[in-house]
Design a protein around this motif. Structure first.
Motif, mmCIF file in Angstrom:
data_model
loop_
_atom_site.group_PDB
_atom_site.id
_atom_site.type_symbol
_atom_site.label_atom_id
_atom_site.label_comp_id
_atom_site.label_asym_id
_atom_site.label_seq_id
_atom_site.Cartn_x
_atom_site.Cartn_y
_atom_site.Cartn_z
ATOM 1 N N ILE A 262 1.016 -5.665 5.645
ATOM 2 C CA ILE A 262 0.906 -6.994 5.056
ATOM 3 C C ILE A 262 2.245 -7.468 4.504
ATOM 4 N N GLU A 263 2.997 -6.555 3.871
ATOM 5 C CA GLU A 263 4.247 -7.069 3.289
ATOM 6 C C GLU A 263 5.267 -7.419 4.365
ATOM 7 N N GLN B 285 4.158 -10.808 5.649
ATOM 8 C CA GLN B 285 4.516 -11.872 4.702
ATOM 9 C C GLN B 285 6.024 -12.143 4.726
ATOM 10 N N GLY C 172 6.390 -5.902 -3.056
ATOM 11 C CA GLY C 172 6.167 -4.805 -2.118
ATOM 12 C C GLY C 172 5.495 -3.598 -2.740
ATOM 13 N N VAL C 173 4.918 -2.751 -1.883
ATOM 14 C CA VAL C 173 4.155 -1.611 -2.390
ATOM 15 C C VAL C 173 5.036 -0.515 -2.972
ATOM 16 N N ASP C 174 6.324 -0.581 -2.685
ATOM 17 C CA ASP C 174 7.155 0.483 -3.233
ATOM 18 C C ASP C 174 7.379 0.283 -4.735
ATOM 19 N N LEU D 267 -4.773 -4.834 -0.785
ATOM 20 C CA LEU D 267 -3.320 -4.948 -0.598
ATOM 21 C C LEU D 267 -2.948 -6.225 0.143
ATOM 22 N N ASN D 268 -3.853 -6.691 1.021
ATOM 23 C CA ASN D 268 -3.600 -7.921 1.759
ATOM 24 C C ASN D 268 -3.585 -9.132 0.843
ATOM 25 N N LYS E 125 14.241 -1.220 1.663
ATOM 26 C CA LYS E 125 14.122 0.232 1.682
ATOM 27 C C LYS E 125 13.395 0.672 2.954
ATOM 28 N N PHE F 53 11.285 2.877 3.617
ATOM 29 C CA PHE F 53 10.132 3.752 3.405
ATOM 30 C C PHE F 53 9.034 3.000 2.655
ATOM 31 N N ASN F 54 7.840 3.562 2.741
ATOM 32 C CA ASN F 54 6.714 3.073 1.958
ATOM 33 C C ASN F 54 6.462 1.590 2.176
ATOM 34 N N LEU F 55 6.282 1.205 3.440
ATOM 35 C CA LEU F 55 6.004 -0.199 3.749
ATOM 36 C C LEU F 55 4.553 -0.361 4.204
ATOM 37 N N SER F 56 4.014 -1.546 3.983
ATOM 38 C CA SER F 56 2.671 -1.825 4.475
ATOM 39 C C SER F 56 2.746 -2.991 5.456
ATOM 40 N N VAL G 96 1.977 -7.308 -4.986
ATOM 41 C CA VAL G 96 2.420 -6.626 -3.772
ATOM 42 C C VAL G 96 3.166 -7.613 -2.881
ATOM 43 N N ARG G 97 2.627 -8.819 -2.768
ATOM 44 C CA ARG G 97 3.281 -9.832 -1.937
ATOM 45 C C ARG G 97 4.682 -10.143 -2.463
ATOM 46 N N SER H 282 -6.773 -5.152 8.664
ATOM 47 C CA SER H 282 -5.544 -5.557 9.345
ATOM 48 C C SER H 282 -5.130 -6.972 8.975
#
Lengths: 455, 412
Positions: free
Chosen positions: A210-211, A214, B53-55, B43-44, A203, A205-208, B49-50, A276
């Protein structure tokens, strides 16, 4: 008694992990208590030694010069304490530089090959570029942020953002980057920006960060990133590609190498705001160093009490979520951090050292008494002088014993390191992790020498 | 209007406004949520989440700063808050130790009361089982079948049967937990064998009942409290001085209940009891006598409920005890402390999320070249075993109690 050991380290950031590793390498049994992550994990992952002399507005090109200046100007600075062979003598700048140098070299050696591997030298500050396109002086940066050859005058640099990642606006970073270049300094011919389409969830949108990092640690993520960057490199002719610090967590260095091979451009990470991914890599690699030295890390354990008999601390009580333990130890290093990690607490009653109630002084060694934190802040939020609040902490001697008002050690076997110490304002000096490293290195060695002396 | 009257008027409208006042023991949790500085460090580290994902799962930070502060509209958080595996990683790395697992339980408890229709269907089924049998798993219909199953499992594990016993005034209550009682029976039997071997004066419950953790995780606070109270009554009647369990979840939950409700009885996981009360010396002697099993290269999984909800020391105990056993070599996987995905009742309604979380563990476990994985928790054991099997791995997964029991001498 639940545990008996040679050394207990309280705090698991840079200072505590370095002190614990050094002592464990010297042969001590070390137990490290950590209640949560502190400023090291929150950091940008770059290690500042000294960026500005207090009060100065121009940054230091060379940290060695900064250390010389500090030992002359700031006798109570932790770096200056490294230059004293005993109490009451002036700080020897050569000794300061050599001890800081040893700690830097030690860290570079120990983290070499890990996800937090470092580049840089004590003789030169690096201008690390941030997500905003601005830069700040720092001494050591992670390999994934490092460029062997800086952009030359005929090169093109591409700031690449990621669709759906709100932390980085590449076009505004380009503007700031070009606007902040000093006149006459060699730099890239052109800076351009783009948005990459790389998403772990599919998707946009809405990404961080860290993900994505990873995701890039997996082959699918790495090839998606390589394809996306490769296309933009073809389009723009970029020689350098600046990305947010998302090149991976465990495999970041290897990922970068492969990306450069696949795209033909130099790909490097910008420094980011807390917390970070490089901060995570730094924390992880420091913990690995400690474990490799056979240190025992008790995460989730908060030191709640230190019991003292005469001039020795003897027993440390600690609390885990559903258990309490008592540890008898020959020596203790207090590396509990400042306000973020909770080593110091400031409220309407003043600033206190949270574990033992040790006396608190400011950068000029004046007891802060019961001054409320507000009294220790200036009216201008951002000024070269900074706020005195960030310089408060424990008074200490040249062996890094916390000391009482008369200058005598609180306990013969109690040492302190890192931001719980007074005398340096990391926010304006850009010296935070550097002081933590050098004082942790010194306190760990001193604790080891003490333990071996009494055994 | 006097203050007293005003208080009565306002509290009378609470239900109408769908606000559930905090209980005294919840206040500390609420204050903990207020300490969140929104830094996002969690979140790290969050394994969910890993994995997704945050969505899909907005993560601990969002629960602390958004989801936990919206009474009476907690219902709007239902698509996220049930995906937390309550592993406690965020609480452990948080600079302020914000108590996320309990915040999640608190939010779920309010959704349960206000909008039971939003509780995932898989959880409602568990709730019905608990309501009916006071157990988290449906019990065996035929007691004979249960015995047969037990004997078959004992035979497979190569362990002798130690008779069940209920003794008033015994030193130790052995509490197997629902899973070892009804499903992983070999774990219960192995623990009885171990306690018996070391001459521990132990008793079982006359009638097994749940510790209340599943209800707490579902948000059924009332049932959770009444199950805990019932168990406490049984413990008091037996007059035991210690509780020993083989379940990681029971260890942390009972430890919590024991302190919260002043039981005055300490709770140990079996491995803690062995390391701290029996002592490594006696264990070592026993293992030396009993070393008849072949060479085993084993890796370890640390259950969240032991290391992050109870104490990290327990993982050191596991390694210390395994290192005493001849012919057993421990190889670290590097992911021993990452969540198996099965906690927080996630596996009951979002199997895909649970399996995405455990996936992170599988590669490093296989890479150790170990032929065994041990875990001191029947839930982790089952979750990892199933997922390893699905990837075609031939690593055998054992509960730690079984693994230890198999390496003690059978004749004394």
């Amino acid at each position: 008694m639940d545990i008996e050991t040679d050394l207990v380290v309280i705090g698991g950031g840079m200072a505590g992990l370095v002190a614990g590793s050094v002592a464990a390498e010297a042969g001590l049994d070390v137990v490290l208590l950590r209640k949560g992550h502190g400023a090291t994990a929150q950091s940008s992952g770059a290690i500042d030694i000294i960026g500005y002399v207090p009060g100065a507005t121009a940054y230091l090109m060379n940290p060695v010069e900064g250390l010389h200046a500090l030992s002359a100007m700031c006798p109570f600075h932790p770096y200056s304490a490294l230059g004293r062979s005993q109490e009451g003598v002036p700080s020897d700048p050569g000794r300061v530089v050599s001890r800081v140098h040893s700690s830097v070299q030690w860290l570079k050696d120990k983290s070499s090959g890990s996800c937090g591997a470092l580049k840089g030298d004590l003789e030169e500050n690096i201008q690390a570029v941030s997500l905003l396109g601005t830069s700040k002086p720092t001494c050591l940066i992670q390999e994934t942020m490092w460029n062997d050859t800086p952009p030359s005058h005929d090169s093109v640099i591409l700031f690449a953002g990621l669709r759906g990642l709100p932390d980085f606006n590449p076009s505004s970073a380009v503007k700031a980057f070009m606007a902040n270049r000093p006149y006459g300094e060699e730099g890239p011919r052109k800076a351009v920006s783009c948005i990459l389409d790389v998403s772990s969830s599919g998707k946009p949108f809405n990404l961080s960060q860290i993900e994505i990092a990873q995701f890039v640690d997996h082959d699918a993520g790495l090839s998606a990133l390589a394809n996306s960057i490769g296309g933009q490199v073809l389009k723009t002719g970029a020689d350098y590609v600046a990305v947010p610090p998302i090149l991976g967590v465990e495999r970041a260095r290897e990922n970068r190498r492969q990306l450069e091979e696949m795209t033909g451009a130099t790909v490097f990470e910008l420094t980011a705001f807390p917390p970070s991914v490089p901060g995570l890599r730094l924390q992880t690699s420091l913990e690995a160093v400690f474990r490799k030295a056979d240190g025992r890390l008790l995460a989730g354990h908060e030191a709640t009490e230190v019991r003292q008999a005469g001039d020795l601390v003897q027993v440390i009580a600690a609390r885990a979520p559903r258990r309490t333990i008592e540890i008898r130890s020959t020596a203790v290093v207090l590396a509990s951090g400042k306000f973020l990690a909770g080593g110091l607490v400031g409220d309407e009653r003043g600033v206190r050292e949270s574990l033992m109630g040790l006396p608190i002084v400011d950068s000029d060694l004046i007891p802060t008494g019961d001054s409320r934190p507000q009294r220790l802040t200036g009216v201008i939020p951002l000024s070269p002088e900074g706020h005195p609040l960030f310089g408060v902490g424990l008074a200490f001697d040249s062996s890094f014993h916390p000391v009482a008002a008369d200058g005598s050690p609180i306990a013969q076997n109690l040492f302190a390191a890192g931001s719980v110490l007074a005398g340096y304002n990391y926010a304006v000096e850009k010296s935070g992790l550097g002081v933590a490293l050098a004082t942790g290195f010194a306190a760990g060695a001193n604790a080891a020498a003490y333990v071996k002396g009494v055994q | 209007m006097s203050e007293e009257e005003a208080y009565r008027t306002v509290s009378a409208t609470l239900e109408q406004e769908r606000i559930i006042p905090f209980k005294t023991d919840e206040l500390e949790v609420v204050r903990s949520a207020e300490k969140c500085v929104n830094c996002g460090l969690c979140l790290n580290h969050c394994p969910v989440v890993r994995a997704v994902g945050v969505d899909r799962f907005s993560g601990p930070r969002s629960i602390a700063v958004e989801l936990s502060r919206s009474p009476p509209d907690f219902w709007s958080t239902a698509d996220k808050v049930y995906l937390c595996t309550s592993c406690g990683t965020c609480r452990e790395v948080c600079p302020f130790n914000v108590n996320m697992p309990d915040i999640v339980n608190m939010v779920r408890a309010r959704i349960f009361k206000q909008r039971p229709d939003l509780v995932p269907r898989g959880l409602r089924a568990v709730r019905e089982t608990i309501a009916k049998y006071s157990l988290a798993f449906e019990p065996w219909e035929d007691p004979n079948e249960k015995t047969e199953s037990r004997d078959a499992r004992l035979q497979a594990a190569g362990l002798p049967f130690i008779k069940d016993r209920t003794v008033k005034g015994a030193e130790v209550l052995f509490y197997p937990g629902c899973q070892a009682e009804e499903r992983a029976q070999e774990v219960k039997e192995a623990a009885k064998f171990i306690l018996n071997y070391f001459g521990v004066d132990f008793t079982l419950l006359e009638e097994m009942s749940c510790c209340g953790l599943p209800s707490r995780l579902i948000g059924d606070d009332e049932t959770s409290r009444s199950l805990a109270a019932r168990l406490r009554e049984k413990v008091n009647l037996l007059g035991v001085k210690k509780i020993v369990t083989t379940c990681a979840g029971c260890t942390s939950n009972l430890s919590d209940m024991s302190v919260r409700d002043n039981w005055g009885v300490p709770v140990y996981h079996l491995i803690e009891f062995l390391a701290e009360e029996i002592g490594l010396e006696r264990l070592s002697e026993a293992f030396t006598e009993g070393s008849r099993a072949g060479e085993v290269l084993t890796t370890i999984h640390d259950p969240c409920h032991l290391i992050r909800h109870t104490s990290r020391q327990i993982s050191d105990h596991v390694i210390a005890v395994l290192n005493l056993i001849p012919n057993v070599t421990v190889v670290p996987s590097g992911v021993a402390d990452s969540c198996c995905g099965g906690g927080g009742m996630v596996g009951y309604h979002s199997r895909d999320v649970a399996d995405a979380v455990v996936a992170y563990n599988l590669g490093p476990i296989s890479a150790t070249k170990a032929n065994r994985l041990v875990a001191p928790c029947p839930l982790c054991t089952a979750q990892i075993e199933r997922n390893l099997f699905n990837t075609g791995s031939d690593i055998q997964v054992d509960d730690l109690a079984v693994f230890i029991a198999q390496r003690l001498p059978q004749e004394r």
